[in-house]
Scaffold this active site. Structure first.
Site, PDB file in Angstrom:
ATOM      1  NE  ARG A   1      -3.801  -2.258   0.173  1.00  0.00           N
ATOM      2  CZ  ARG A   1      -4.869  -2.529   0.925  1.00  0.00           C
ATOM      3  NH1 ARG A   1      -5.249  -1.669   1.850  1.00  0.00           N
ATOM      4  NH2 ARG A   1      -5.539  -3.641   0.761  1.00  0.00           N
TER       5      ARG A   1
ATOM      6  CD  GLU B   1      -3.136   3.230   2.632  1.00  0.00           C
ATOM      7  OE1 GLU B   1      -2.739   2.927   3.782  1.00  0.00           O
ATOM      8  OE2 GLU B   1      -4.240   2.910   2.172  1.00  0.00           O
TER       9      GLU B   1
ATOM     10  NE  ARG C   1      -5.069   1.654  13.704  1.00  0.00           N
ATOM     11  CZ  ARG C   1      -6.085   1.728  12.839  1.00  0.00           C
ATOM     12  NH1 ARG C   1      -6.151   2.743  11.991  1.00  0.00           N
ATOM     13  NH2 ARG C   1      -7.015   0.823  12.826  1.00  0.00           N
ATOM     14  CG  HIS C   2      -1.630   2.777   8.673  1.00  0.00           C
ATOM     15  ND1 HIS C   2      -2.150   3.518   9.703  1.00  0.00           N
ATOM     16  CD2 HIS C   2      -2.683   2.397   7.899  1.00  0.00           C
ATOM     17  CE1 HIS C   2      -3.476   3.599   9.560  1.00  0.00           C
ATOM     18  NE2 HIS C   2      -3.817   2.929   8.477  1.00  0.00           N
TER      19      HIS C   2
ATOM     20  CD  GLU D   1      -9.970  -2.785   9.020  1.00  0.00           C
ATOM     21  OE1 GLU D   1      -9.628  -3.827   8.423  1.00  0.00           O
ATOM     22  OE2 GLU D   1      -9.521  -1.656   8.750  1.00  0.00           O
TER      23      GLU D   1
ATOM     24  CB  SER E   1     -11.929  -4.700   5.360  1.00  0.00           C
ATOM     25  OG  SER E   1     -12.928  -3.957   4.702  1.00  0.00           O
TER      26      SER E   1
ATOM     27  NE  ARG F   1      -4.219  -2.405  11.577  1.00  0.00           N
ATOM     28  CZ  ARG F   1      -4.786  -1.490  10.812  1.00  0.00           C
ATOM     29  NH1 ARG F   1      -6.105  -1.361  10.800  1.00  0.00           N
ATOM     30  NH2 ARG F   1      -4.054  -0.695  10.053  1.00  0.00           N
TER      31      ARG F   1
END
Length: 563
Positions: free
Chosen positions: A329, A331, A337-338, A482, A485, A537
């Protein structure tokens, strides 16, 4: 004309200074060095002779000591494996985790890491030896069969060196509190270094056993013992040392356990493990969070998920598939948490009548993982939680997992005074707060949110037939964050095209890597749903780790590509 007579030379003018003739250089050389120079040279010669004599005496004494060393063949450096022809010893090696009191008074052979070594006296040294999660005390004591030289040598082995030990298993007079094995110790008979560690390391392994401050907490500068905090970046820069910490060994044993339990449950329920490509021709998700790579003379992308190929396999009549794979990803997120690369636990499956069949399967899958961690990895879990203190993870019984609609979750937040929009996704703080509300009301750290707004879900998500503004999609939560998903997927090609084109900005159904995906549903595809979970996670939240980077061996984030 008569010639002019020459005048006689003028006599030298008398002066008060007497002019001395120069001394020939040959005369100086004939005189030789000065007395002070000779004296200095004699002293230096005498000093050198004494040093040479002292060195010779020391060498002679050393040779005599070695000749008289009854243990000279029982310690020292082994040749580097592969550098010399070494005949296998044939000796059976043991592992510390298998040691029991039944081995008392038996001689064993094992390889270990020196955690520390110290000389207690000329006749006694102690070592702490380790293998992964186990440590044991070792004693080197001079006797009629073990020399003082061996005691001194063993007590000076650098920490983190790898050694081969021959020793007698004994019961200590009192339990050893500083090691994990307290009821046994090793009385060393032979010890050899296999690989030496340097005396000065960039960081100490014991630093890896100290907790990092929790996210948002003000970083402490010093522990109670006055030592400075070793920051996360320092640990990650020296990750091969950091990973030697016992709690790190436990973290990644648990992480492997999650993968094993995930695969075990799904295989027992008819799923097939698959491997989909990670180089793809188009972005697998909408948005710009994709890594572009040069692929010969065209563009390619690192897969944001195996989503499109999972669905294509359902269209290929595989019906039940799962994959454990890297996910990328792009991002630019620097939160705790990423990650830009993480491990996805993905699955896709057909269902008969309603997508909640898959929701129930996922609930039972995660309960299987959590209960398996409690049963099979209790020791590792307790070790990590002793450093990162966190409450016991509270689980509901099977069939009793709270399954709230997104609207119900919004209502709970609003009743608690939180201003949220029912058509927007929840922020991280709102998720965490909702997790606290669910724990208070239902007594569990694990729950499901269902029927998310359609506008916050990807193009392949099936809209809800009861309300076109909602979707047949769901998220699963641990401790208010979360971890999964998923959704029912659109399985009709024309409807999928409409969903793509309705987005802002739209997704081109004829685009590279997308057209083949859309076309796969033209040949008939059963209704299906699936999910993607973040492995790191799950591990982070199960153990209460303050940063997700602690759950990845060599983390990748916007600022880190090494080691």
């Amino acid at each position: 004309m008569a010639p002019q007579e020459e005048k006689p030379a003028a006599a030298p003018v008398a002066t008060n200074e007497q002019t001395l003739p120069e001394r020939p250089k040959e005369e100086d050389a004939a005189k030789g060095p000065s007395k002070s120079a000779l004296k200095k040279a004699a002293k230096e010669k005498e000093k050198a002779e004494k040093a040479a004599k002292r060195k010779a005496e020391e060498e002679k004494q050393k040779q005599q000591q070695e000749a008289n060393d009854i243990s000279k063949d029982d310690y020292g450096d082994l040749p580097m494996l592969g550098s010399e022809v070494v005949k296998p010893s044939g000796l059976k090696r043991v592992h510390l985790h298998n040691l029991t009191e039944q081995e008392a008074d038996q001689t064993i052979v094992f390889r270990a890491t020196v955690h520390n070594a110290r000389v207690q006296s000329a006749k006694l040294a102690f070592l702490v030896l380790g293998q992964r999660l186990q440590t044991i005390q070792a004693v080197v004591a001079a006797s009629e069969t073990l020399s003082r030289q061996m005691v001194k040598w063993a007590g000076g082995i650098n920490a983190e060196s790898t050694v081969l030990v021959h020793g007698l298993v004994k019961k200590p007079l009192e339990p050893v509190k500083s090691t994990t094995i307290s009821n046994l110790e090793i009385h060393i008979r032979k010890i050899y270094t296999i690989a030496k560690a340097e005396p000065q390391l960039p960081m100490q392994v014991e630093d890896a056993e100290r907790p990092l401050p929790a996210e948002g907490a003000e970083a402490q500068q010093q522990e109670d013992d006055g030592r400075p905090i070793v920051k996360l970046d320092t640990r990650l820069n020296n990750r091969t040392i950091d990973l030697r910490g016992m709690h790190n060994q436990a973290i990644f044993t648990i992480k492997d356990g999650v993968c094993a339990l995930f695969s075990e449950y799904l295989r027992d329920h008819g799923f097939v493990g698959v491997q989909t490509p990670k180089l793809i021709g188009g972005a697998s998700e909408s948005g710009a969070s994709v890594f572009e790579v040069k692929y010969f003379n065209q563009k390619a992308f690192l897969a944001q998920s195996p989503q499109l190929h999972k669905q294509m396999l359902i269209a290929s009549r595989f019906e039940k598939v799962f994959e454990i794979c890297p996910v990328f990803r792009a991002e630019n997120s620097n939160t705790a948490r990423h990650l830009t690369e993480f491990t996805g636990l993905d699955l896709e499956t057909t269902f008969e009548e309603d997508y909640h069949e898959v929701v129930e399967l996922l609930e039972n899958l995660l309960l299987h993982i959590f209960k398996g961690l409690k049963a099979k990895y209790a020791r590792e879990t307790a070790l990590v939680r002793s450093i990162y203190h966190v409450d016991e993870f509270k689980l509901p019984e099977a069939g009793q997992v709270p399954r709230l609609s997104f609207a119900e979750g919004v209502k709970m937040l609003r009743e608690a005074g939180v201003d949220v929009n029912e058509n927007d996704d929840l922020s991280t703080p709102d998720e965490k707060f909702l997790g606290k509300l669910v724990l208070e009301k239902y007594g569990t750290d694990f729950y499901v949110l269902d029927q998310f707004p359609l506008g916050v879900r990807p193009f392949y998500t099936m809209p809800s037939p009861q309300d076109p503004t909602k979707s047949n999609s769901y998220d699963f939560f641990m401790r208010g964050q979360e971890i999964l998903s998923g959704a029912q997927r659109v399985h009709d090609a024309e409807f999928l095209k409409k969903r793509m084109l309705a987005l802002d900005p739209p997704v081109n159904p004829e685009g590279p890597g997308i057209k083949e995906y859309v076309d796969s549903f033209r040949y008939g595809c059963p209704p299906h749903a699936g999910a993607g979970m973040g492995l790191e996670r799950i591990v982070m939240l199960w153990l209460g780790l303050p940063n997700i980077r602690l759950a990845q061996l060599f983390p990748r984030d916007p600022n880190r590509l090494a080691p």
